[in-house]
Write an enzyme that holds these catalytic residues in place. Structure first.
Site, PDB file in Angstrom:
ATOM      1  N   TYR A 222      -8.401   1.889   6.163  1.00  0.00           N
ATOM      2  CA  TYR A 222      -9.196   2.208   4.975  1.00  0.00           C
ATOM      3  C   TYR A 222     -10.665   1.852   5.211  1.00  0.00           C
ATOM      4  O   TYR A 222     -11.226   0.994   4.534  1.00  0.00           O
ATOM      5  CB  TYR A 222      -8.638   1.478   3.743  1.00  0.00           C
TER       6      TYR A 222
ATOM      7  N   GLU B 192       4.532  10.602   4.097  1.00  0.00           N
ATOM      8  CA  GLU B 192       3.977   9.314   3.682  1.00  0.00           C
ATOM      9  C   GLU B 192       3.934   9.269   2.162  1.00  0.00           C
ATOM     10  O   GLU B 192       3.784  10.295   1.482  1.00  0.00           O
ATOM     11  CB  GLU B 192       2.558   9.156   4.242  1.00  0.00           C
TER      12      GLU B 192
ATOM     13  N   ASP C  47       0.794  -1.220   0.000  1.00  0.00           N
ATOM     14  CA  ASP C  47       0.000   0.000   0.000  1.00  0.00           C
ATOM     15  C   ASP C  47       0.828   1.272   0.000  1.00  0.00           C
ATOM     16  O   ASP C  47       0.651   2.154  -0.833  1.00  0.00           O
ATOM     17  CB  ASP C  47      -0.936  -0.013   1.210  1.00  0.00           C
TER      18      ASP C  47
ATOM     19  N   ASP D 277       4.414   0.813   4.164  1.00  0.00           N
ATOM     20  CA  ASP D 277       4.266  -0.425   4.923  1.00  0.00           C
ATOM     21  C   ASP D 277       4.206  -1.598   3.952  1.00  0.00           C
ATOM     22  O   ASP D 277       4.533  -1.469   2.776  1.00  0.00           O
ATOM     23  CB  ASP D 277       3.016  -0.364   5.800  1.00  0.00           C
TER      24      ASP D 277
END
Length: 713
Positions: free
Chosen positions: A216, A433, A75, A78
């Site tokens: 999510y 991120e 994703d 990670d």
């Protein structure tokens, strides 16, 4: 981890930040083709399972090969595979290929786009189990407790898979496959898109979609995904029943607050795809109600609607949220581009096209800091993205090393604050991120930019990275006496090109036995004994290397136990003692090759203790100068010693250095002889190397020797 809304901000980090300046650099045209080229590199860095031969990321290897369904994309920074954002990202890439194929052709990225889209769609097909789907692989909570490269994650934890029928994720998978069936002309994808849509539509529930909670969640519900999927199935099939279903879902969409308006004050994203679906319905049907909605939404992003307008930073970024503000802006820019190409209203066309370019250029450098927000692109790009494998820690610590070992080319970071402030630090996962969905709308908008502006992709991209030592030994003298030396050695695995384990892992410690032999003793009079060892090892008998140089091989029974996964596992200590008989006084370690430079107070890294993967030298310099090159075959940096004469009747086939054993050194010697890189060989060496008995050494003999070393003879 990014969230759909910033409900609570994390405690402020004690970091230096870039503050906005009073002016913004003038917008310019960037090399969008290079940016698009690098964006697909990022997607290749996210690939799970067995890597395809076209993958360009030298620091990535096959990974999570034990997953119930192999493949797909990790994703973000990670290692979890979440199908909802994954399918959304694939759908966006496919949509951009549908709208702007000329952008991919002009930039030379069409094949890269097809390769990457097919890779993830094949995974979604494999997740389709008929009456359910595998919608997630990996536990988000456990995964986020560990900071290491994905190639060794299965040494740390098991990776569960989760199956369900949640309409949000099943519908998103159907949409991605429907789009893929169009742009890749693949009937298999269409078959699965139809069956998955039928499953999602008949279920009409997200109750079984639970494992992604906290990461999510389906905040918007599932009707947006049903609308999205049925719209694209209509495009793929021209079956009016899909269009009828799509239009029937529109009244079920969420409303904006207490009004009767369909929700318009957010962005097309992994959670809510009704914005893009409405753009498509406007194009497909020409109905005013759909056009009105799209214009209301895009005006909110640009000039405002009924006095309401998205927040803008001082530098001109349409700033939707703390988490991933740049992905929202570029995705809105893509929708604006698609609608601008559709509408006949010149005012709207200019407004939306200008907005799209402004938001893209902000990402690439037209901002108060005059910096790129894309790793490996432009001026002063981010170098500390919140990405485990790119950082390359071997110690389960995002501060070790204090730099990133790899460039995560093409990754769009989360972005700045509402005041244009930004901190390039791996600890700040809000700003730094990266994720597949962050790059999705950005990649799609780049295709539009390339269709208008062209551009030139970089030749010979990517360039090889400069590698660090990956496997090595740190050693010191643990204790010593008149007849012995005890060595403390730490076998280290800091691999990162890619991170990996080696089952047949060993190292050699070399000794000069001149004084032992001069005293009338033999190597067999010496003993080697392993003492303390963190992992099981065996020590060989003392073997001759060349002349008076001997060695002991310390072999780990299973070298895969030493891996770059934390303070404990990345290094294995072993203590071993080399002893002469108690009553003797001839032992002297000071002239030993591997003893040189070792201290008694701490261990030091030494190239004179050589490391092997099986019989292949992977670190260090052997006493005769053999060292490691980028390839698998060691090379000599100095001329080899003159072979000791041996009785020709007892010569060993392949023993080119006449030391009584056959190994990779002999293979290197024969290869150098064939290349004319060494002096004339002796008759005994000729006899050793002449496998087929034709009186000369040729490439045929080299083939025989190679087969012998591989265990094939």
């Amino acid at each position: 981890m990014k969230k759909i809304m910033s409900l609570v901000l994390t405690a402020a980090l004690s970091l230096s930040v870039v503050l906005p300046t009073a002016t913004v650099s003038a917008a310019s045209t960037y090399n969008y083709a290079e940016a698009l080229q690098k964006s697909f590199f990022f997607y290749e860095a996210q690939q799970a399972g067995p890597l395809p031969d076209w993958n360009r990321v030298e620091w990535r290897g096959d990974s999570t090969m034990g997953d119930d369904v192999k493949g797909g994309w990790y994703d973000a920074g990670d290692h979890v595979k979440f199908n909802l954002p994954m399918a959304y990202s694939a759908a966006m890439i496919g949509w951009s290929m549908y709208e702007y194929p000329e952008g991919y052709e002009k930039s030379g990225q069409m094949q890269a786009a097809k390769n990457n889209l097919k890779f993830v769609l094949d995974y979604l097909v494999a997740c389709d189990k008929g009456s359910s789907v595998v919608y997630q692989v990996g536990d988000g909570g456990k995964d986020h407790t560990w900071w290491g490269p994905v190639e060794v994650i299965e040494k740390k934890m098991t990776r569960p898979s989760y199956t369900g029928t949640g309409s949000c994720v099943v519908g998103e998978m159907a949409a991605a496959l429907a789009i893929g069936s169009i742009v890749l002309n693949d009937s298999t994808y269409l078959t699965h898109a139809k069956s998955l849509f039928s499953l999602a539509d008949s279920t009409r529930s997200d109750s079984s979609y639970t494992a992604a909670s906290g990461y999510y969640n389906s905040w918007s519900g599932f009707y947006d995904e049903l609308l999205w999927a049925s719209t694209w199935l209509y495009v793929a099939t021209k079956d009016e029943s899909y269009l009828s279903k799509a239009e029937a879902y529109v009244p079920k969409l969420n409303r904006q607050g207490q009004t009767t308006n369909i929700e318009f004050k957010w962005s097309h994203c992994w959670d809510d795809v009704h914005y893009g679906a409405m753009v498509m319905l406007a194009k497909l049907t020409g109905k005013q109600e759909y056009k009105d909605f799209v214009q209301m939404h895009l005006d909110w992003w640009t000039v405002g609607y009924n006095g309401e307008k998205i927040k803008y930073t001082p530098g001109g970024l349409a700033w939707n949220d703390t988490w991933g503000c740049l992905r929202y802006a570029t995705t809105a820019g893509f929708l604006a581009s698609v609608y601008a190409d559709y509408t006949d209203d010149s005012t709207l066309k200019t407004r939306y096209e200008s907005f799209a370019k402004t938001q893209m250029d902000y990402c690439l450098g037209s901002n108060p800091s005059n910096r790129s927000y894309v790793c490996g692109f432009g001026t002063n790009p981010p170098v500390h993205p919140h990405h485990r494998t790119a950082q390359g820690s071997w110690a389960d610590n995002m501060n070790t090393p204090p730099y990133h070992r790899h460039i995560l080319y093409g990754a769009l970071v989360g972005g700045p604050s509402s005041g244009d402030a930004y901190a390039d630090t791996v600890q700040d996962y809000t700003a730094n991120e990266v994720a597949t969905d962050y790059n999705a709308g950005y990649t799609a908008l780049l295709a539009k930019m390339c269709s208008v502006n062209g551009g030139t992709p970089l030749a010979n991209f990517p360039q090889p990275e400069k590698k660090e030592d990956e496997f090595f030994v740190e050693a010191g003298v643990n204790s010593a006496g008149p007849n012995y030396t005890e060595i403390k050695a730490q076998m280290t695995n800091q691999s990162g090109w890619p991170a990996r384990t080696i089952k047949d892992l060993s190292f050699n410690y070399y000794m000069d036995l001149t004084e032992v032999l001069a005293a009338g003793a033999k190597a067999s009079d010496l003993t080697v004994k392993a003492g303390t060892a963190e992992f099981p090892v065996t020590c060989s008998e003392i073997k001759q290397y060349s002349g008076n140089i001997y060695y002991v091989k310390v072999k780990f029974e299973d070298g895969t136990n030493i891996y770059p996964g934390g303070q404990s596992p990345f290094q294995g200590e072993v203590q071993f003692r080399i002893s002469a008989p108690t009553s003797t006084s001839y032992w002297d370690a000071k002239n030993d090759y591997s003893y040189d430079g070792l201290g008694t107070s701490s261990v030091v890294k030494t190239k004179k203790i050589t490391v092997y993967d099986g019989s292949t030298l992977i670190f260090g310099i052997e006493p005769d100068g053999t060292t490691v090159t980028e390839g698998p075959t060691p090379t000599k940096t100095i001329a080899p010693p003159t072979p000791t004469p041996t009785n020709s009747s007892t010569v060993l086939k392949g023993d080119m250095d006449l030391n009584g054993s056959v190994n990779s050194i002999d293979l290197g010697t024969m290869r150098k002889y064939l290349l004319g890189l060494m002096p004339e060989i002796t008759p005994i060496q000729l006899k050793a190397g002449d496998y087929d008995g034709d009186g000369k050494i040729t490439s045929i003999d080299l083939g025989y020797l190679r087969k012998f070393l591989l265990g094939m003879l």
